[in-house]
Design a protein around this motif. Structure first.
Motif: not given
Length: 370
Positions: A114-119
């Motif tokens: 989930l690190q690269d899923k925006g905010t």
């Protein structure tokens, strides 16, 4: 059977690597977590003057802490391939994430993918077993506003009331967007036998790779966070108060985690890195919350159906090494999730520099006072 020199060297290397990784992890925790706490203590005046900015900064620091955990697995070669719907498309909307639960490594996997899923990560709330409150990360989760739920029939009703109060008090006031929970209520290996016995007694499908989910927390979240116009019922005190600013919960993201050969990664493996590089597979399905029934019996059936579908997904994965294509399509498309090593190094460096800064500051204050 005699141990060859090559085997002895391999074991020695694995043990040395595990020791070095554990030492780094301990050092990482000793600087990162106290720094997170101290930054937020210093920023308390901002919390009074501008609460939104305070929780924005807290969310950024929280995301960096989770990125540090992700880095331990990433650098050990524990990567993620994603399947199904692209959740980035709903990363700015409010969503409830339902995840199957096999081992402690499931949480680490989510922290990574989930690190690269925006905010999402900085605006996320977690529901987790109360035992995690007493881990090294417990104080961080308490400050962030995660909810620790106590399992067991004797605590169930009280915990659901506490959950509702917690959501009304913290979810919108801290600008949370996604809420993550594990509806099975425990690890697969611990609940499978009980779940199968319940299924047999109630003429429900026999599941091997997941267990039948529990309704309580899911129902409370939907009742509290879904806007009135979505399901025709009141959405809870805080949600009503923020109605003009929030559309309420809009999506349910059904998330299925699969490990090769059905061998889940636990937190010890994630930290020590003694398993060979492994690709974990994560499958997403997005459902509009307006399609989720509100009545308890219908919601129970809907939730059961999601986990029956998870069973089918996992059965197909363990047989073929891939998830099946979406209905009406001939090929399933996967996406390799990536993290920037430079970004991870920068975050780790910031943590250690912060630890050094706080140490020097306290040393200076000590000498000034004494």
């Amino acid at each position: 059977m005699a141990v060859t020199l090559e085997q002895a060297q391999r074991v020695g290397y694995t043990c040395l690597k595990a020791l070095l990784r554990f030492t780094f992890m301990v050092a990482n925790n000793l600087v990162a977590i106290p720094s997170y706490i101290l930054y937020l203590i210093v920023l308390q005046p901002l919390r009074i003057l501008d609460s939104k900015s305070f929780w924005y900064i807290e969310g950024v620091l929280f995301k960096w802490l989770l990125a540090m955990v992700a880095s331990w697995g990433w650098w050990a070669g524990y990567t993620v391939v994603e399947w199904g719907d692209d959740v980035k498309a709903v990363s700015e909307d409010e969503a409830m994430v339902l995840v199957n639960h096999q081992a402690t490594g499931d949480v680490c996997t989510l922290m990574m993918c989930l690190q690269d899923k925006g905010t999402v990560v900085r605006q996320m709330m977690w529901l987790m077993d109360h035992i995690f409150k007493y881990t090294n990360f417990g104080i961080v989760s308490l400050i962030h506003g995660d909810f620790f739920i106590r399992q067991g029939r004797t605590h169930r009703d009280q915990q659901l009331v506490l959950l509702k109060d917690h959501l009304e008090k913290y979810y919108r006031s801290r600008d949370r967007k996604w809420i993550v929970l594990f509806p099975e209520g425990g690890f697969l290996r611990k609940r499978r036998e009980t779940s199968q016995a319940f299924a047999k007694k109630n003429n429900l499908p026999f599941l091997k790779h997941v267990t039948l989910p529990r309704l309580g927390a899911t129902q409370v979240i939907l009742k509290t966070l879904v806007a009135p116009q979505e399901n025709g019922t009141p959405s809870g005190g805080d949600a009503v108060g923020k109605e003009s600013k929030s559309k309420g919960l809009q999506w349910v993201i059904d998330t299925t985690i699969a490990y090769p050969k059905a061998e889940p990664i636990d937190i010890q493996t994630w930290i020590l890195g003694y398993r060979q590089p492994t690709v974990t597979h994560v499958h997403y399905r997005i459902f509009p919350v307006k399609d989720v029934p509100a009545e308890p019996e219908a919601l129970t059936n809907w939730l059961y159906q999601r986990f029956i579908e998870k069973e089918d997904l996992l059965t197909h994965f363990y047989e073929t090494g891939a998830f099946p294509p979406p209905q009406g399509q001939t090929k399933a498309i996967s996406r390799e999730m990536t993290l920037s090593n430079l970004w991870l190094v920068a975050i780790q460096s910031f943590a250690f520099l912060s630890g050094g800064m706080w140490y020097c500051l306290f040393q200076y204050l000590y000498h000034c006072l004494f």
